[in-house]
Design a protein around this motif. Structure first.
Motif, PDB file in Angstrom:
ATOM      1  N   PRO A  85     -12.641  15.590  29.642  1.00  0.00           N
ATOM      2  CA  PRO A  85     -11.532  15.332  28.711  1.00  0.00           C
ATOM      3  C   PRO A  85     -11.668  16.150  27.430  1.00  0.00           C
ATOM      4  O   PRO A  85     -10.697  16.361  26.724  1.00  0.00           O
TER       5      PRO A  85
ATOM      6  N   ASN B 125     -12.545  19.742  25.614  1.00  0.00           N
ATOM      7  CA  ASN B 125     -12.698  21.171  25.911  1.00  0.00           C
ATOM      8  C   ASN B 125     -13.782  21.821  25.056  1.00  0.00           C
ATOM      9  O   ASN B 125     -13.809  23.029  24.883  1.00  0.00           O
ATOM     10  N   HIS B 126     -14.674  21.005  24.528  1.00  0.00           N
ATOM     11  CA  HIS B 126     -15.713  21.537  23.647  1.00  0.00           C
ATOM     12  C   HIS B 126     -16.983  20.708  23.783  1.00  0.00           C
ATOM     13  O   HIS B 126     -16.975  19.600  24.301  1.00  0.00           O
TER      14      HIS B 126
ATOM     15  N   TYR C  54     -11.724  25.720  33.449  1.00  0.00           N
ATOM     16  CA  TYR C  54     -11.930  24.460  32.755  1.00  0.00           C
ATOM     17  C   TYR C  54     -10.668  23.640  32.974  1.00  0.00           C
ATOM     18  O   TYR C  54      -9.559  24.112  32.684  1.00  0.00           O
ATOM     19  N   TYR C  55     -10.824  22.422  33.518  1.00  0.00           N
ATOM     20  CA  TYR C  55      -9.691  21.529  33.693  1.00  0.00           C
ATOM     21  C   TYR C  55      -9.840  20.318  32.790  1.00  0.00           C
ATOM     22  O   TYR C  55     -10.891  19.668  32.778  1.00  0.00           O
ATOM     23  N   ALA C  56      -8.779  20.002  32.046  1.00  0.00           N
ATOM     24  CA  ALA C  56      -8.798  18.803  31.208  1.00  0.00           C
ATOM     25  C   ALA C  56      -8.650  17.576  32.094  1.00  0.00           C
ATOM     26  O   ALA C  56      -7.883  17.601  33.054  1.00  0.00           O
TER      27      ALA C  56
ATOM     28  N   CYS D 289      -5.517  13.635  34.508  1.00  0.00           N
ATOM     29  CA  CYS D 289      -5.241  14.129  33.163  1.00  0.00           C
ATOM     30  C   CYS D 289      -4.872  12.988  32.217  1.00  0.00           C
ATOM     31  O   CYS D 289      -4.564  11.894  32.667  1.00  0.00           O
ATOM     32  N   ALA D 290      -4.801  13.297  30.939  1.00  0.00           N
ATOM     33  CA  ALA D 290      -4.406  12.307  29.938  1.00  0.00           C
ATOM     34  C   ALA D 290      -2.987  11.788  30.190  1.00  0.00           C
ATOM     35  O   ALA D 290      -2.656  10.655  29.840  1.00  0.00           O
TER      36      ALA D 290
END
Lengths: 462, 462
Positions: B64, B66-67, B105-107, B124-125
């Motif tokens: 969830p 990306n960092h 990269y997949y959220a 996903c969200a």
């Protein structure tokens, strides 16, 4: 007297002097007239900064924001060229005398003003009410973005007038990229999420469109090539881009934006829904993010005040920036209105940062002079506000801006700049306009690091 | 052959070579085994960074976030010594090969794993579900803070494990100051709003307490003396502060925190309400902000997986960090679990950043070697994970830290450091541990600007 004794006497005297000073100061502090500023935008922050609240006045600032936002750089902050915290400055750093116990910053909004009693009723975010007394009052509460009655704007669009807005836009933009980039999305959904629509071709709309196109080209192409290919920026304007600029600059700006990848659409927005902008001509533009930036209008607070309004619904002011009593029509010599919330019907001015800031500077000068001259007014010519237009600028993309200097209306010479020199001038102008060395350093460092290391791509949920 | 012709031939050859390379590369890309990493914490980010996803593997990261968050510096970020964006690093900058279209990269979050089909179902969200296939899977989804069943913790306290948490704590802290400082608050309300309670005396709790005390002393005393006088920091711990440290360091830390203004309370929290912490001994501590930091526990996701759990509810792993099939009890050689979500029952390790990072490094080495040696396993001794404890550190305040190096348990020599040298060592250690030059530069600049210009005081509502 021996050397030691002399030294001891010196210390004693110095100590007494200090005590006396403290006493005098404490006594004086009780009797200083209290200036209350509502708001910490360009007008309020400049007035707070320039007001002599060390020896002439007690200062109280009431605002929901404890900082000033350097609005022209918000577009850069929204795409991560600058950190959002770099373009805002705590009011306590802009006016260090707020650390003096006689001066105050209070969080909250004014709810009403009693001019006869010289009292303002204020309210905190948690509903707590409190009263603040004033001798002089400056209303600098700003304006609201206007929707022109277009349905759906309040629910589905993002303004760009405050630090919070820049945060929300940045978050939504990166969320859209994240959502669009997962497998098994249809091409259509993907394209919708990755298209950003900006409504309004004024400086804010143009700068955000330009910054976003640069972000896509410079940051996303390298870090996220798949998303980059489908990312689109569409700028909608009913009339001309940068309408207040000279014709040649308008054309230049439009061509540079188009070259940079911005899709410019001439049209009038009829309706906004969750995920689309509908134009009067029947076009529907699917989108994952709508930034609404079409000018400003009055707030309910202005009309709730016991002061006269101008035609546009703002607080009417005279050339000294004093408001008029609604009941009697008389000038309220102790109440000023500055910035976007005020308008002089005879010489109406656009809702620009430089207007607000010059008005803040003017009222500070007026009040400081009044205090210094022992209660006497300034001479008539110095005590009227005259706006000096310093020029207009808008950045188009990295390395491109348009700048217009000089007096177009009064028939004077018009100096225009474009290209890299104008972009460098744009950056240096804003760098020098920042209120403190702290923000200047932060902004300069952000420009450097964005260039060297790339813009931030981290999406932080809130 | 003339010079020009020779040059032209050279160019043609170079071009052909490039074309061939591209073709070979494209063909190879189709057949590379796919490594999927769930999570971007210390373990996942390190594995992603070290994995050879240029020529050996296709990489897919699902998270969830990306960092990656540099957790040891979150306490500093929460009080504005560092910018929150400085202590996080986009995963695309940590592993630039994510810009290569074969890597992703997949959220989103994983919802379930089908080991037989080698498929993960993710969400996903926005609720969109998608599937990801894997050849090798690394579960690095971390743990959750544990409440020990104390009522009210979920509703009324703030954790400090993520960038979002640091934002929320900073916002609440400055909001409390703003709310407390308006007129006509009772003394009691004011004191309540300005008292921060931290529950848990581990490194995070201690560092946040120390940073907050420094913030009050160094930033608030100057900028906001009125609020400063009533601001209190209370640290509650049931046993000993910094329990894992040597006795002398524990005492030193406690005395330095007390000197710095932290009120240390030995007690067990019985209940948390909106605005108070109640202890077992009957004491009630009124407070405007409660930071809860008492260790980690398992997540519902771990027990939903078809893998065996260890006693503590984490994913059981062997010394190669492979999980076990829940039904058969057999080792799943292609599935790894790393970091806080994993535990080897025979050699249980504490939930530390350095454990997670070493595990990420180990699995990357294992997989890279496997790919390079054409499918052969590493030799037995190199293919088991051995944790090397590098020491423990905790900052107490500006200029004070405690550091413990060496092997206490194995009877080796114990090296301890305190005072300014340890604080400088703390800063340099973390500076060098940061994943990229980008973050190193940002953190170093933030330390410099906080020192020279003061910490940020701006409260940005979200």
């Amino acid at each position: 007297m021996s050397g030691t004794a002399a030294l001891a006497a010196m210390w004693r005297n110095a100590y007494r002097l200090k005590q006396n000073n403290t006493r005098t100061f404490a006594a004086a502090a009780l009797s200083l007239p209290r200036v209350v500023i509502l708001g910490t935008g360009w007008a309020g922050a400049r007035l707070a900064r320039d007001l002599d609240c060390k020896t002439s006045y007690d200062l109280t600032i009431v605002s929901p924001r404890n900082h000033m936002v350097f609005t022209p750089l918000l577009a850069s902050a929204a795409v991560g060229t600058l950190e959002i915290t770099s373009v805002i400055e705590p009011i306590r750093y802009l006016q260090p005398d707020l650390g003096n116990p006689k001066n105050h910053y209070y969080a909250g909004k004014a709810k009403g003003v009693d001019v006869a009693k010289k009292v303002i009723v204020c309210e905190c975010a948690d509903g707590h009410e409190y009263e603040v007394k004033f001798d002089k009052l400056a209303v600098c509460t700003g304006a609201l973005g206007t929707t022109f009655g277009v349905p759906g704007v309040d629910e589905h669009t993002f303004p760009l007038r405050d630090a919070t807005h820049a945060f929300r836009i940045r978050e939504r933009l990166l969320t859209n990229v994240a959502l669009a980039s997962v497998p098994s999305r249809t091409r259509e959904e993907r394209k919708k999420l990755l298209q950003t629509v900006i409504v309004g071709g004024g400086p804010t709309g143009v700068e955000f469109a330009g910054e976003l196109a640069s972000f896509i080209r410079e940051t996303m192409r390298k870090a996220h090539p798949e998303a980059c290919a489908d990312m689109k920026v569409t700028l909608i304007e009913a009339n001309e881009l940068l309408g207040s600029f000279d014709g040649s600059l308008r054309k230049y700006a439009a061509s540079k934006l188009t070259q940079g990848g911005v899709n410019i659409v001439k049209g009038i927005v009829q309706r906004v829904t969750d995920g689309a902008v509908e134009l009067k001509d029947g076009t529907t533009i699917p989108t994952g993010l709508i930034v609404w930036s079409t000018g400003v209008g009055p707030t309910p607070f202005m009309s709730s005040l016991p002061f006269m309004l101008s035609k546009g619904g703002r607080l009417a002011v005279n050339d000294r920036l004093n408001v008029f009593d609604k009941a009697t029509g008389e000038v309220c010599a102790d109440v000023f209105a500055l910035g976007d919330c005020a308008s002089n019907s005879e010489t109406p001015l656009p809702p620009l940062a430089q207007v607000a800031e010059q008005q803040g500077k003017f009222v500070a000068k007026l009040l400081n002079a009044e205090a210094r001259e022992g209660g006497f007014r300034l001479d008539e010519s110095a005590s009227t506000f005259k706006y000096l237009h310093l020029g207009s600028m808008a950045a188009l993309t990295t390395g491109e801006a348009v700048i217009e200097l000089g007096k177009k209306d009064s028939g004077g010479s018009l100096l225009t700049m474009t290209g890299i020199s104008s972009w460098l001038a744009w950056r240096s102008a804003y760098l020098t306009r920042l209120g403190t060395w702290r923000s200047r350093f932060h902004v300069a460092m952000d420009w450097l690091t964005s260039m060297v290391f790339g813009r931030s791509l981290s999406r932080i949920e809130r």
